[in-house]
Design a protein around this motif. Structure first.
Motif, PDB file in Angstrom:
ATOM      1  N   SER A  43      29.365  38.248  26.439  1.00  0.00           N
ATOM      2  CA  SER A  43      29.405  38.845  27.772  1.00  0.00           C
ATOM      3  C   SER A  43      30.673  39.670  27.928  1.00  0.00           C
ATOM      4  O   SER A  43      31.632  39.499  27.187  1.00  0.00           O
ATOM      5  N   GLU A  45      33.048  41.742  31.302  1.00  0.00           N
ATOM      6  CA  GLU A  45      33.258  41.720  32.749  1.00  0.00           C
ATOM      7  C   GLU A  45      32.845  43.056  33.352  1.00  0.00           C
ATOM      8  O   GLU A  45      33.229  44.115  32.862  1.00  0.00           O
ATOM      9  N   GLY A 100      33.819  42.186  38.348  1.00  0.00           N
ATOM     10  CA  GLY A 100      34.364  40.896  37.924  1.00  0.00           C
ATOM     11  C   GLY A 100      33.333  39.904  37.439  1.00  0.00           C
ATOM     12  O   GLY A 100      33.680  38.905  36.816  1.00  0.00           O
ATOM     13  N   LYS A 101      32.058  40.163  37.717  1.00  0.00           N
ATOM     14  CA  LYS A 101      30.998  39.250  37.273  1.00  0.00           C
ATOM     15  C   LYS A 101      30.667  39.505  35.811  1.00  0.00           C
ATOM     16  O   LYS A 101      30.833  40.618  35.306  1.00  0.00           O
ATOM     17  N   PRO A 102      30.173  38.493  35.094  1.00  0.00           N
ATOM     18  CA  PRO A 102      29.828  38.687  33.686  1.00  0.00           C
ATOM     19  C   PRO A 102      28.552  39.511  33.509  1.00  0.00           C
ATOM     20  O   PRO A 102      27.621  39.416  34.307  1.00  0.00           O
TER      21      PRO A 102
END
Length: 122
Positions: A43, A45, A100-102
């Motif tokens: 993953s 960011e 900021g989320k994967p």
């Protein structure tokens, strides 16, 4: 695409409709990516691409990793469907997922855009 991938795409499209307030007919089709069925667990960011041109946003998001492909859908949030052929002429007002989320190979990535001379609203 596996059943889980299709369900995830449908859920993401439903969330995008809720976030933008657009009728379902305005939401772009999810692009099938054979790499999306891999279970590598890799993953990256999600960056904040709001305020950038569609071209800049796509370049930044799609260039995050070489481990898997990231496809970016764009939706005109000004109220009518239009293709965004000249990506430099569109600005990003919203994004899914949030900064900021994967992001993985299975993540649905989309940006809400308006023409550069229009307000994002809201």
């Amino acid at each position: 695409m596996t059943g889980a991938t299709i369900r995830a795409a449908a859920l993401a499209a439903t969330a995008l409709i809720a976030l933008t307030g657009l009728p379902a007919a305005f939401v772009a089709t999810v692009h099938a990516d054979p790499a999306a069925d891999s279970d590598s667990g890799a993953s990256v960011e999600m960056p904040d691409v709001t305020g950038k041109t569609l071209y800049q946003a796509r370049e930044e998001i799609e260039g995050l990793t070489s481990d898997f492909a990231i496809s970016v859908d764009s939706i005109n949030i000004s109220g009518y469907p239009q293709h965004q052929y000249a990506a430099q002429m569109w600005k990003v007002c919203s994004q899914l997922p949030k900064a900021g989320k994967p992001v993985t190979a299975k993540t649905y990535v989309a940006v809400g855009v308006v023409r550069k001379n229009e307000d994002c609203g809201g």
